[in-house]
Design a protein around this motif. Structure first.
Motif, PDB file in Angstrom:
ATOM      1  N   THR A 191      17.052 -16.125 -10.891  1.00  0.00           N
ATOM      2  CA  THR A 191      18.094 -16.637 -11.781  1.00  0.00           C
ATOM      3  C   THR A 191      17.614 -16.388 -13.200  1.00  0.00           C
ATOM      4  O   THR A 191      16.487 -16.732 -13.555  1.00  0.00           O
ATOM      5  CB  THR A 191      18.325 -18.150 -11.555  1.00  0.00           C
ATOM      6  N   LEU A 192      18.487 -15.785 -13.987  1.00  0.00           N
ATOM      7  CA  LEU A 192      18.145 -15.428 -15.365  1.00  0.00           C
ATOM      8  C   LEU A 192      19.161 -16.040 -16.304  1.00  0.00           C
ATOM      9  O   LEU A 192      20.307 -16.264 -15.929  1.00  0.00           O
ATOM     10  CB  LEU A 192      18.111 -13.908 -15.499  1.00  0.00           C
ATOM     11  N   MET A 193      18.729 -16.285 -17.520  1.00  0.00           N
ATOM     12  CA  MET A 193      19.583 -16.945 -18.504  1.00  0.00           C
ATOM     13  C   MET A 193      19.788 -16.037 -19.719  1.00  0.00           C
ATOM     14  O   MET A 193      18.841 -15.431 -20.205  1.00  0.00           O
ATOM     15  CB  MET A 193      18.933 -18.250 -18.967  1.00  0.00           C
ATOM     16  N   GLN A 250       0.848  -1.180   0.000  1.00  0.00           N
ATOM     17  CA  GLN A 250       0.000   0.000   0.000  1.00  0.00           C
ATOM     18  C   GLN A 250       0.889   1.237   0.000  1.00  0.00           C
ATOM     19  O   GLN A 250       1.807   1.358   0.789  1.00  0.00           O
ATOM     20  CB  GLN A 250      -0.948   0.005   1.197  1.00  0.00           C
ATOM     21  N   GLY A 251       0.623   2.105  -0.949  1.00  0.00           N
ATOM     22  CA  GLY A 251       1.410   3.324  -1.084  1.00  0.00           C
ATOM     23  C   GLY A 251       0.936   4.103  -2.287  1.00  0.00           C
ATOM     24  O   GLY A 251       0.032   3.689  -3.006  1.00  0.00           O
ATOM     25  N   GLU A 252       1.575   5.245  -2.503  1.00  0.00           N
ATOM     26  CA  GLU A 252       1.253   6.099  -3.646  1.00  0.00           C
ATOM     27  C   GLU A 252       2.074   5.700  -4.865  1.00  0.00           C
ATOM     28  O   GLU A 252       1.659   5.916  -5.993  1.00  0.00           O
ATOM     29  CB  GLU A 252       1.540   7.554  -3.288  1.00  0.00           C
ATOM     30  N   ARG A 253       3.245   5.131  -4.597  1.00  0.00           N
ATOM     31  CA  ARG A 253       4.191   4.782  -5.660  1.00  0.00           C
ATOM     32  C   ARG A 253       4.976   3.565  -5.189  1.00  0.00           C
ATOM     33  O   ARG A 253       5.182   3.377  -3.995  1.00  0.00           O
ATOM     34  CB  ARG A 253       5.129   5.972  -5.886  1.00  0.00           C
ATOM     35  N   PHE A 254       5.421   2.761  -6.157  1.00  0.00           N
ATOM     36  CA  PHE A 254       6.204   1.570  -5.846  1.00  0.00           C
ATOM     37  C   PHE A 254       7.492   1.606  -6.645  1.00  0.00           C
ATOM     38  O   PHE A 254       7.497   1.974  -7.817  1.00  0.00           O
ATOM     39  CB  PHE A 254       5.393   0.301  -6.158  1.00  0.00           C
ATOM     40  N   VAL A 255       8.582   1.238  -5.981  1.00  0.00           N
ATOM     41  CA  VAL A 255       9.894   1.205  -6.621  1.00  0.00           C
ATOM     42  C   VAL A 255      10.413  -0.220  -6.540  1.00  0.00           C
ATOM     43  O   VAL A 255      10.328  -0.867  -5.487  1.00  0.00           O
ATOM     44  CB  VAL A 255      10.876   2.180  -5.939  1.00  0.00           C
ATOM     45  N   PHE A 256      10.946  -0.698  -7.663  1.00  0.00           N
ATOM     46  CA  PHE A 256      11.511  -2.046  -7.761  1.00  0.00           C
ATOM     47  C   PHE A 256      13.000  -1.886  -8.051  1.00  0.00           C
ATOM     48  O   PHE A 256      13.374  -1.430  -9.129  1.00  0.00           O
ATOM     49  CB  PHE A 256      10.820  -2.827  -8.889  1.00  0.00           C
ATOM     50  N   ARG A 257      13.858  -2.233  -7.081  1.00  0.00           N
ATOM     51  CA  ARG A 257      15.308  -2.074  -7.217  1.00  0.00           C
ATOM     52  C   ARG A 257      15.957  -3.445  -7.305  1.00  0.00           C
ATOM     53  O   ARG A 257      15.760  -4.283  -6.423  1.00  0.00           O
ATOM     54  CB  ARG A 257      15.886  -1.344  -6.014  1.00  0.00           C
ATOM     55  N   ALA A 258      16.746  -3.639  -8.349  1.00  0.00           N
ATOM     56  CA  ALA A 258      17.419  -4.927  -8.533  1.00  0.00           C
ATOM     57  C   ALA A 258      18.916  -4.717  -8.713  1.00  0.00           C
ATOM     58  O   ALA A 258      19.351  -3.718  -9.297  1.00  0.00           O
ATOM     59  CB  ALA A 258      16.853  -5.667  -9.740  1.00  0.00           C
ATOM     60  N   VAL A 259      19.677  -5.688  -8.217  1.00  0.00           N
ATOM     61  CA  VAL A 259      21.133  -5.706  -8.387  1.00  0.00           C
ATOM     62  C   VAL A 259      21.566  -7.118  -8.753  1.00  0.00           C
ATOM     63  O   VAL A 259      21.001  -8.103  -8.267  1.00  0.00           O
ATOM     64  CB  VAL A 259      21.885  -5.240  -7.124  1.00  0.00           C
ATOM     65  N   VAL A 260      22.557  -7.193  -9.606  1.00  0.00           N
ATOM     66  CA  VAL A 260      23.159  -8.483  -9.933  1.00  0.00           C
ATOM     67  C   VAL A 260      24.054  -8.882  -8.770  1.00  0.00           C
ATOM     68  O   VAL A 260      24.871  -8.092  -8.296  1.00  0.00           O
ATOM     69  CB  VAL A 260      23.965  -8.396 -11.250  1.00  0.00           C
ATOM     70  N   ILE A 261      23.887 -10.118  -8.322  1.00  0.00           N
ATOM     71  CA  ILE A 261      24.714 -10.658  -7.248  1.00  0.00           C
ATOM     72  C   ILE A 261      25.897 -11.422  -7.830  1.00  0.00           C
ATOM     73  O   ILE A 261      27.019 -11.286  -7.391  1.00  0.00           O
ATOM     74  CB  ILE A 261      23.889 -11.596  -6.332  1.00  0.00           C
ATOM     75  N   ARG A 262      25.603 -12.233  -8.841  1.00  0.00           N
ATOM     76  CA  ARG A 262      26.657 -13.024  -9.476  1.00  0.00           C
ATOM     77  C   ARG A 262      26.362 -13.188 -10.964  1.00  0.00           C
ATOM     78  O   ARG A 262      25.433 -13.879 -11.342  1.00  0.00           O
ATOM     79  CB  ARG A 262      26.753 -14.399  -8.846  1.00  0.00           C
ATOM     80  N   PRO A 263      27.186 -12.547 -11.793  1.00  0.00           N
ATOM     81  CA  PRO A 263      27.026 -12.761 -13.233  1.00  0.00           C
ATOM     82  C   PRO A 263      27.830 -13.983 -13.672  1.00  0.00           C
ATOM     83  O   PRO A 263      28.929 -14.205 -13.193  1.00  0.00           O
ATOM     84  CB  PRO A 263      27.603 -11.489 -13.846  1.00  0.00           C
ATOM     85  N   THR A 282      26.223 -17.821 -18.706  1.00  0.00           N
ATOM     86  CA  THR A 282      24.844 -18.011 -19.172  1.00  0.00           C
ATOM     87  C   THR A 282      23.812 -17.761 -18.087  1.00  0.00           C
ATOM     88  O   THR A 282      22.686 -17.394 -18.404  1.00  0.00           O
ATOM     89  CB  THR A 282      24.631 -19.433 -19.735  1.00  0.00           C
ATOM     90  N   LEU A 283      24.147 -17.953 -16.828  1.00  0.00           N
ATOM     91  CA  LEU A 283      23.208 -17.718 -15.727  1.00  0.00           C
ATOM     92  C   LEU A 283      23.661 -16.537 -14.894  1.00  0.00           C
ATOM     93  O   LEU A 283      24.852 -16.393 -14.607  1.00  0.00           O
ATOM     94  CB  LEU A 283      23.068 -18.951 -14.840  1.00  0.00           C
ATOM     95  N   ILE A 284      22.698 -15.709 -14.499  1.00  0.00           N
ATOM     96  CA  ILE A 284      22.973 -14.541 -13.670  1.00  0.00           C
ATOM     97  C   ILE A 284      22.007 -14.577 -12.491  1.00  0.00           C
ATOM     98  O   ILE A 284      20.807 -14.789 -12.673  1.00  0.00           O
ATOM     99  CB  ILE A 284      22.788 -13.240 -14.470  1.00  0.00           C
TER     100      ILE A 284
END
Length: 150
Positions: free
Chosen positions: A139-141, A98-111, A114-116
């Motif tokens: 986990t992303l490919m 619940q809020g007026e605005r939402f922020v989504f913050r992401a950081v790479v932990i381990r590149p 092929t997998l990050i």
């Protein structure tokens, strides 16, 4: 915070183009706010059409923002000609969204080649106050770029 060197010198323009090309993000009103190698901030204003029965933003909407933040953060570190695909994520819902605005913050932990692995946090903002509502580990490919799906 660890600083990453992007493999694609045009990472900023390429990642922005990938984000902009996503109809789902436009539909949800999610915008790209900050983009650095291995890091991204996305933002979304509260919209009642994305709320559940109590008026909180639906967990699926929060998860979509977190997943996309992880994907774009990972994409900034991929070589030119790459594409990105999420292969796994775990979301923890910590408080009602619940809020007026939402922020989504992401950081790479381990590149990797092929997998990050990424971590993301969703914050609800109301005035000057910010509260943590959800976290994600994903986990992303990296894939070779394909033509847009029909």
């Amino acid at each position: 915070m660890r600083r990453f060197q992007p493999k694609n010198p045009e990472y900023r323009a390429t990642a922005t183009a990938v984000f902009t090309a996503q109809p789902a993000m436009r539909t949800l009103g999610i915008s790209l706010v900050r983009l650095e190698p291995g890091e991204v901030d996305l933002a979304m204003a509260y919209a009642p059409q994305f709320a559940q029965q109590n008026g909180f933003v639906h967990a699926g909407i929060i998860t979509a923002g977190l997943d996309n933040a992880c994907g774009i953060a990972a994409f900034t570190l991929m070589p030119a000609g790459s594409d990105i695909l999420t292969v796994e994520f775990k979301t923890n819902l910590l408080a009602p969204a619940q809020g007026e605005r939402f922020v989504f913050r992401a950081v790479v932990i381990r590149p990797g080649r092929t997998l990050i692995v990424c971590e993301a946090r969703a914050y609800a903002e109301r005035g000057d106050a910010e509260s943590l509502v959800a976290t994600m580990t994903g986990t992303l490919m990296a894939l070779p770029r394909r033509d847009q799906a029909a």
